[in-house]
Design an enzyme around this catalytic site. Sequence first.
Site, PDB file in Angstrom:
ATOM      1  N   GLY A  13     -34.786  10.131 -21.898  1.00 35.40           N
ATOM      2  CA  GLY A  13     -35.885   9.427 -22.568  1.00 35.40           C
ATOM      3  C   GLY A  13     -36.987  10.281 -23.155  1.00 35.40           C
ATOM      4  O   GLY A  13     -38.014   9.752 -23.559  1.00 35.40           O
ATOM      5  N   SER A  19     -43.785  11.002 -25.027  1.00 35.55           N
ATOM      6  CA  SER A  19     -42.900  10.227 -24.155  1.00 35.55           C
ATOM      7  C   SER A  19     -43.375  10.298 -22.702  1.00 35.55           C
ATOM      8  O   SER A  19     -43.759  11.366 -22.210  1.00 35.55           O
ATOM      9  CB  SER A  19     -41.477  10.786 -24.213  1.00 35.55           C
ATOM     10  OG  SER A  19     -40.934  10.617 -25.501  1.00 35.55           O
ATOM     11  N   ILE A  20     -43.263   9.160 -22.030  1.00 37.22           N
ATOM     12  CA  ILE A  20     -43.607   9.144 -20.600  1.00 37.22           C
ATOM     13  C   ILE A  20     -42.693  10.120 -19.853  1.00 37.22           C
ATOM     14  O   ILE A  20     -43.125  10.826 -18.942  1.00 37.22           O
ATOM     15  CB  ILE A  20     -43.476   7.700 -20.046  1.00 37.22           C
ATOM     16  CG1 ILE A  20     -44.547   6.804 -20.684  1.00 37.22           C
ATOM     17  CG2 ILE A  20     -43.609   7.688 -18.528  1.00 37.22           C
ATOM     18  CD1 ILE A  20     -44.426   5.322 -20.363  1.00 37.22           C
ATOM     19  N   LEU A  92     -35.863   4.796 -20.693  1.00 38.71           N
ATOM     20  CA  LEU A  92     -35.428   4.413 -22.035  1.00 38.71           C
ATOM     21  C   LEU A  92     -35.289   2.907 -22.130  1.00 38.71           C
ATOM     22  O   LEU A  92     -35.066   2.221 -21.135  1.00 38.71           O
ATOM     23  CB  LEU A  92     -34.111   5.115 -22.376  1.00 38.71           C
ATOM     24  CG  LEU A  92     -32.922   4.892 -21.435  1.00 38.71           C
ATOM     25  CD1 LEU A  92     -32.044   3.753 -21.909  1.00 38.71           C
ATOM     26  CD2 LEU A  92     -32.120   6.177 -21.324  1.00 38.71           C
ATOM     27  N   TYR A 157     -44.301  -9.177 -25.956  1.00 43.11           N
ATOM     28  CA  TYR A 157     -43.218  -8.384 -25.335  1.00 43.11           C
ATOM     29  C   TYR A 157     -41.864  -9.112 -25.325  1.00 43.11           C
ATOM     30  O   TYR A 157     -40.828  -8.493 -25.450  1.00 43.11           O
ATOM     31  CB  TYR A 157     -43.656  -7.997 -23.919  1.00 43.11           C
ATOM     32  CG  TYR A 157     -43.035  -6.719 -23.421  1.00 43.11           C
ATOM     33  CD1 TYR A 157     -43.235  -5.514 -24.097  1.00 43.11           C
ATOM     34  CD2 TYR A 157     -42.241  -6.710 -22.281  1.00 43.11           C
ATOM     35  CE1 TYR A 157     -42.674  -4.348 -23.642  1.00 43.11           C
ATOM     36  CE2 TYR A 157     -41.672  -5.532 -21.821  1.00 43.11           C
ATOM     37  CZ  TYR A 157     -41.897  -4.363 -22.508  1.00 43.11           C
ATOM     38  OH  TYR A 157     -41.326  -3.195 -22.052  1.00 43.11           O
ATOM     39  N   LYS A 164     -36.622  -6.203 -18.983  1.00 43.99           N
ATOM     40  CA  LYS A 164     -37.287  -5.510 -17.868  1.00 43.99           C
ATOM     41  C   LYS A 164     -37.056  -6.274 -16.565  1.00 43.99           C
ATOM     42  O   LYS A 164     -36.900  -5.674 -15.505  1.00 43.99           O
ATOM     43  CB  LYS A 164     -38.789  -5.366 -18.134  1.00 43.99           C
ATOM     44  CG  LYS A 164     -39.148  -4.336 -19.193  1.00 43.99           C
ATOM     45  CD  LYS A 164     -38.604  -2.953 -18.894  1.00 43.99           C
ATOM     46  CE  LYS A 164     -39.158  -1.896 -19.826  1.00 43.99           C
ATOM     47  NZ  LYS A 164     -38.367  -0.642 -19.816  1.00 43.99           N
ATOM     48  N   ILE A 193     -49.236   2.471 -22.771  1.00 44.11           N
ATOM     49  CA  ILE A 193     -49.499   3.873 -23.129  1.00 44.11           C
ATOM     50  C   ILE A 193     -48.946   4.084 -24.538  1.00 44.11           C
ATOM     51  O   ILE A 193     -47.804   3.686 -24.808  1.00 44.11           O
ATOM     52  CB  ILE A 193     -48.764   4.825 -22.152  1.00 44.11           C
ATOM     53  CG1 ILE A 193     -49.274   4.619 -20.724  1.00 44.11           C
ATOM     54  CG2 ILE A 193     -48.943   6.285 -22.574  1.00 44.11           C
ATOM     55  CD1 ILE A 193     -48.418   5.291 -19.657  1.00 44.11           C
ATOM     56  N   THR A 195     -46.917   5.425 -27.181  1.00 43.94           N
ATOM     57  CA  THR A 195     -45.746   6.293 -27.344  1.00 43.94           C
ATOM     58  C   THR A 195     -44.961   5.781 -28.544  1.00 43.94           C
ATOM     59  O   THR A 195     -45.314   4.752 -29.126  1.00 43.94           O
ATOM     60  CB  THR A 195     -44.831   6.218 -26.106  1.00 43.94           C
ATOM     61  OG1 THR A 195     -44.390   4.871 -25.973  1.00 43.94           O
ATOM     62  CG2 THR A 195     -45.513   6.651 -24.827  1.00 43.94           C
ATOM     63  N   ALA A 197     -42.016   4.308 -28.537  1.00 41.82           N
ATOM     64  CA  ALA A 197     -41.489   2.970 -28.235  1.00 41.82           C
ATOM     65  C   ALA A 197     -42.612   1.935 -28.342  1.00 41.82           C
ATOM     66  O   ALA A 197     -42.406   0.832 -28.850  1.00 41.82           O
ATOM     67  CB  ALA A 197     -40.880   2.950 -26.835  1.00 41.82           C
TER      68      ALA A 197
HETATM   69  P1  NAD Z   1     -40.410   6.747 -25.977  1.00 43.51           P
HETATM   70  O1  NAD Z   1     -40.126   6.174 -27.330  1.00 43.51           O
HETATM   71  O2  NAD Z   1     -41.020   8.076 -25.929  1.00 43.51           O
HETATM   72  O3  NAD Z   1     -39.086   6.729 -25.108  1.00 43.51           O
HETATM   73  C1  NAD Z   1     -38.075   5.762 -25.268  1.00 43.51           C
HETATM   74  C2  NAD Z   1     -36.766   6.506 -25.184  1.00 43.51           C
HETATM   75  O4  NAD Z   1     -35.659   5.592 -25.197  1.00 43.51           O
HETATM   76  C3  NAD Z   1     -36.559   7.475 -26.360  1.00 43.51           C
HETATM   77  O5  NAD Z   1     -36.403   8.790 -25.869  1.00 43.51           O
HETATM   78  C4  NAD Z   1     -35.256   6.991 -26.971  1.00 43.51           C
HETATM   79  O6  NAD Z   1     -34.465   8.055 -27.464  1.00 43.51           O
HETATM   80  C5  NAD Z   1     -34.591   6.301 -25.773  1.00 43.51           C
HETATM   81  N1  NAD Z   1     -33.496   5.414 -26.165  1.00 43.51           N
HETATM   82  C6  NAD Z   1     -33.564   4.269 -26.893  1.00 43.51           C
HETATM   83  N2  NAD Z   1     -32.302   3.799 -27.101  1.00 43.51           N
HETATM   84  C7  NAD Z   1     -31.445   4.658 -26.474  1.00 43.51           C
HETATM   85  C8  NAD Z   1     -30.032   4.741 -26.333  1.00 43.51           C
HETATM   86  N3  NAD Z   1     -29.217   3.842 -26.923  1.00 43.51           N
HETATM   87  N4  NAD Z   1     -29.495   5.766 -25.620  1.00 43.51           N
HETATM   88  C9  NAD Z   1     -30.294   6.689 -25.042  1.00 43.51           C
HETATM   89  N5  NAD Z   1     -31.641   6.685 -25.150  1.00 43.51           N
HETATM   90  C10 NAD Z   1     -32.209   5.683 -25.866  1.00 43.51           C
HETATM   91  O7  NAD Z   1     -41.344   5.641 -25.277  1.00 43.51           O
HETATM   92  P2  NAD Z   1     -41.879   5.511 -23.776  1.00 43.51           P
HETATM   93  O8  NAD Z   1     -43.032   4.585 -23.883  1.00 43.51           O
HETATM   94  O9  NAD Z   1     -42.051   6.856 -23.164  1.00 43.51           O
HETATM   95  O10 NAD Z   1     -40.711   4.693 -23.054  1.00 43.51           O
HETATM   96  C11 NAD Z   1     -40.052   5.152 -21.880  1.00 43.51           C
HETATM   97  C12 NAD Z   1     -39.845   3.992 -20.922  1.00 43.51           C
HETATM   98  O11 NAD Z   1     -41.115   3.549 -20.434  1.00 43.51           O
HETATM   99  C13 NAD Z   1     -39.166   2.752 -21.516  1.00 43.51           C
HETATM  100  O12 NAD Z   1     -38.314   2.172 -20.554  1.00 43.51           O
HETATM  101  C14 NAD Z   1     -40.359   1.833 -21.759  1.00 43.51           C
HETATM  102  O13 NAD Z   1     -39.990   0.460 -21.821  1.00 43.51           O
HETATM  103  C15 NAD Z   1     -41.170   2.145 -20.529  1.00 43.51           C
HETATM  104  N6  NAD Z   1     -42.570   1.708 -20.543  1.00 43.51           N
HETATM  105  C16 NAD Z   1     -43.414   2.104 -21.532  1.00 43.51           C
HETATM  106  C17 NAD Z   1     -44.726   1.673 -21.531  1.00 43.51           C
HETATM  107  C18 NAD Z   1     -45.674   2.073 -22.616  1.00 43.51           C
HETATM  108  O14 NAD Z   1     -46.751   1.443 -22.738  1.00 43.51           O
HETATM  109  N7  NAD Z   1     -45.381   3.093 -23.426  1.00 43.51           N
HETATM  110  C19 NAD Z   1     -45.200   0.847 -20.489  1.00 43.51           C
HETATM  111  C20 NAD Z   1     -44.316   0.482 -19.472  1.00 43.51           C
HETATM  112  C21 NAD Z   1     -43.005   0.918 -19.513  1.00 43.51           C
END
Ligand code: NAD
Length: 257
Positions: A13, A19-20, A92, A157, A164, A193, A195, A197
């Site tokens: 991810g 990215s987180i 991811l 969402y 989720k 956060i 990012t 996504a």
């Molecule tokens: P990000 O865009 O940096 O990361 C998302 C990642 O998912 C990317 O690296 C992307 O390549 C990967 N991905 C998507 N489809 C894929 C596939 N088919 N195969 C492999 N990888 C795939 O964004 P993020 O915010 O760091 O998201 C990371 C996680 O944190 C996700 O599960 C997201 O739902 C979760 N999250 C994010 C937030 C927020 O506010 N940003 C809050 C809570 C949870």
Amino acid sequence: MKLLTGKTALITGVANDYSIAWAIARALHAQGAELAFTYQNERLKEKMGALVQQFKPKLLTELDVTKDEDIARVGRQVLDTYGRLDIFLHSLAFTPKEDLHGDFYKTSRQGFAVSNDISSYSLIALSNALLPAFEAAGGGSILYMTYIGGEYAISTYRLAGVSKAALEMSGKYLAQALGPKNIRVNGISAGPIKTLAARGIKNFSDLQKRAAEFMPLQGEITADDVAGTAVYLASDLSSAVTGEVIHVDKGFHCVRG
Ligand code: NAD
């Protein structure tokens, strides 16, 4: 002695330095973990590859979770390269835009399948593929990223929240199934956060503003806030914790106004 010395972690991810997963990778490494990375596709490889080189990963490999062959290959590569695995970060998710923003009752069958396949099923399939490497280590810790939209209906969402919810229940059933093998499975429910996504979510900054109105703790939630909890869940400090979801959201989940 650092908390994660001698442990190997597989990080999925990382798309860029927002990215987180990137913040978590840095924090795990700072505590002594050796890191392996996956990237989704060639397009993302260039940017994230340059970023992760500072950790000199012995394994940096493509993983598209929609492909069974990628999932199986990554499982074999981790075992062949390190002979073990102690930590796996699932960070991811993907929901098609039309189904993220349209009327929820119009969710398409295809969109539902894609969202759940990538965002939820992948946790199960990857845990299975990585099992031999975890068993070689005598157990380990699986972490996944979730959001409060999987517990409550959040208007921006929608289908992503349904995925989720499926992810969180998958985490609990995995915790039950893998507990006897000394593998723990826990989620981190992060507040909003900014990012890559997050940019795909309509009115994301409104969502951030609304959360900020109610959060008991003030200030922006950062990926580094999440990373601290990830270190705890990855380490032996949380040795009796599994099937848990920890909210890293400045307390937003516990208030109603
Ligand atoms: P990000 O865009 O940096 O990361 C998302 C990642 O998912 C990317 O690296 C992307 O390549 C990967 N991905 C998507 N489809 C894929 C596939 N088919 N195969 C492999 N990888 C795939 O964004 P993020 O915010 O760091 O998201 C990371 C996680 O944190 C996700 O599960 C997201 O739902 C979760 N999250 C994010 C937030 C927020 O506010 N940003 C809050 C809570 C949870």
